[in-house]
Design an enzyme around this catalytic site. Sequence first.
Site, mmCIF file in Angstrom:
data_model
loop_
_atom_site.group_PDB
_atom_site.id
_atom_site.type_symbol
_atom_site.label_atom_id
_atom_site.label_comp_id
_atom_site.label_asym_id
_atom_site.label_seq_id
_atom_site.Cartn_x
_atom_site.Cartn_y
_atom_site.Cartn_z
ATOM 1 N N CYS A 1 0.859 -1.179 0.000
ATOM 2 C CA CYS A 1 0.000 0.000 0.000
ATOM 3 C C CYS A 1 0.897 1.233 0.000
ATOM 4 O O CYS A 1 2.122 1.129 0.126
ATOM 5 C CB CYS A 1 -0.907 -0.004 1.230
ATOM 6 S SG CYS A 1 0.010 0.116 2.793
ATOM 7 N N HIS B 1 5.380 -5.023 8.864
ATOM 8 C CA HIS B 1 5.330 -6.403 9.324
ATOM 9 C C HIS B 1 5.518 -7.382 8.159
ATOM 10 O O HIS B 1 4.573 -7.987 7.669
ATOM 11 C CB HIS B 1 4.002 -6.673 10.042
ATOM 12 C CG HIS B 1 3.934 -6.077 11.405
ATOM 13 N ND1 HIS B 1 2.750 -5.753 12.031
ATOM 14 C CD2 HIS B 1 4.918 -5.720 12.271
ATOM 15 C CE1 HIS B 1 3.015 -5.238 13.222
ATOM 16 N NE2 HIS B 1 4.313 -5.208 13.393
ATOM 17 N N HIS C 1 3.664 1.933 11.697
ATOM 18 C CA HIS C 1 2.542 1.712 12.609
ATOM 19 C C HIS C 1 2.335 2.871 13.583
ATOM 20 O O HIS C 1 1.305 2.945 14.243
ATOM 21 C CB HIS C 1 2.764 0.420 13.400
ATOM 22 C CG HIS C 1 3.070 -0.752 12.528
ATOM 23 N ND1 HIS C 1 4.340 -1.273 12.404
ATOM 24 C CD2 HIS C 1 2.296 -1.481 11.708
ATOM 25 C CE1 HIS C 1 4.324 -2.280 11.553
ATOM 26 N NE2 HIS C 1 3.090 -2.427 11.117
ATOM 27 N N GLU D 1 0.266 -0.442 16.401
ATOM 28 C CA GLU D 1 -0.586 0.689 16.033
ATOM 29 C C GLU D 1 -1.535 1.055 17.173
ATOM 30 O O GLU D 1 -1.746 2.239 17.462
ATOM 31 C CB GLU D 1 -1.380 0.368 14.767
ATOM 32 C CG GLU D 1 -2.200 1.542 14.276
ATOM 33 C CD GLU D 1 -3.064 1.199 13.071
ATOM 34 O OE1 GLU D 1 -4.168 1.759 12.967
ATOM 35 O OE2 GLU D 1 -2.626 0.378 12.231
ATOM 36 N N ASN E 1 -3.170 -7.182 8.757
ATOM 37 C CA ASN E 1 -4.003 -7.155 7.545
ATOM 38 C C ASN E 1 -3.873 -8.445 6.747
ATOM 39 O O ASN E 1 -4.823 -8.889 6.106
ATOM 40 C CB ASN E 1 -3.676 -5.925 6.696
ATOM 41 C CG ASN E 1 -2.391 -6.036 5.920
ATOM 42 O OD1 ASN E 1 -2.352 -6.560 4.801
ATOM 43 N ND2 ASN E 1 -1.297 -5.554 6.497
#
EC number: 1.17.7.4
Length: 344
Positions: free
Chosen positions: A21, A50, A83, A135, A233
Amino acid sequence: MVRMTASSGRRVLLAAPRGYCAGVDRAVIAVEKALEQYGAPVYVRHEIVHNKYVVQTLEKKGAVFVERTEEVPPGNIVMFSAHGVAPAVHEEARQGRLATIDATCPLVTKVHKEAVRFAGEDYDILLIGHEGHEEVIGTSGEAPDHIQLVDGPDDVAKVEVRDPSKVVWLSQTTLSVDETMETVDALKEKFPQLISPPSDDICYATQNRQLAVKQMGAEAELVIVVGSRNSSNSKRLVEVAKLAGSREAYLVDFADEIDEAWLEGVSTVGVTSGASVPEVLVEQVLDWLAERGFEDVEIVKAAEESITFSLPKELRRDLREEAAALAAQRGGTGAAGTAGTAGE
């Protein structure tokens, strides 16, 4: 690269979008740019993203990953991961005489700002997320007296607030959209005046990758998600695939982790990757499948993505000189000397 061949009865459904992303791309490039500008070592607090492969690759280039700010010697540069971190960590860096680069994803920063704003207005903030995730720790640290964590629908029963008319929910950016809304619905049932954030907290990339997996899940007997086990995710994509109808779904870091037994009775394999996964790892999975007869690759496109983020502003100034000056301020000349030669 996508390979289309004559159908053999075995096929791969390849999710689009998948992989990096904008926030991950920005963070990884930030580490590479910092190493290029300042030389090694550049310290990074926690994994920058990650993904095992990304971390190992950056370590080979000179990045040093640490769990605590105090592990970084005075007079050096420390980068904060995508994060995000709590304000206390920024203070730790200042006390430790460190120059900092903040590679927090702008979408995570948005949630931090929402937390500060609602805490300033004296709201109780219900943060939907997974306990212990970096996060969540960073966001909670923005307003610890106002935030309580809600880790899924089962946590709702124990939530207590001061004033049911002044309650807002926020969320970790990498959650399952469906599970998050299930939690929100349960919270609204308990607190009818609960208000929502001004815009979605779950990031666009997380939503798009889940949507693509939903579209392929009904057709693919097996879904392979490329991603690391500490990637929230990526793990959510496995869950979404199963809920969408896939018989089995597995998370792998590398192609050699795939078990050939998973292919028994399978004619269609879905392949996707988490938002912190470089495309080279997906290509290796496609090669592995092609060698076993799954050569016909079809794209399942759920959305177009064109979002990009500019690099951290700190990369536009001389941080090595700044770090040396910080170390020298309190008599840390030895550390400053280390920092001054690190890029040579």
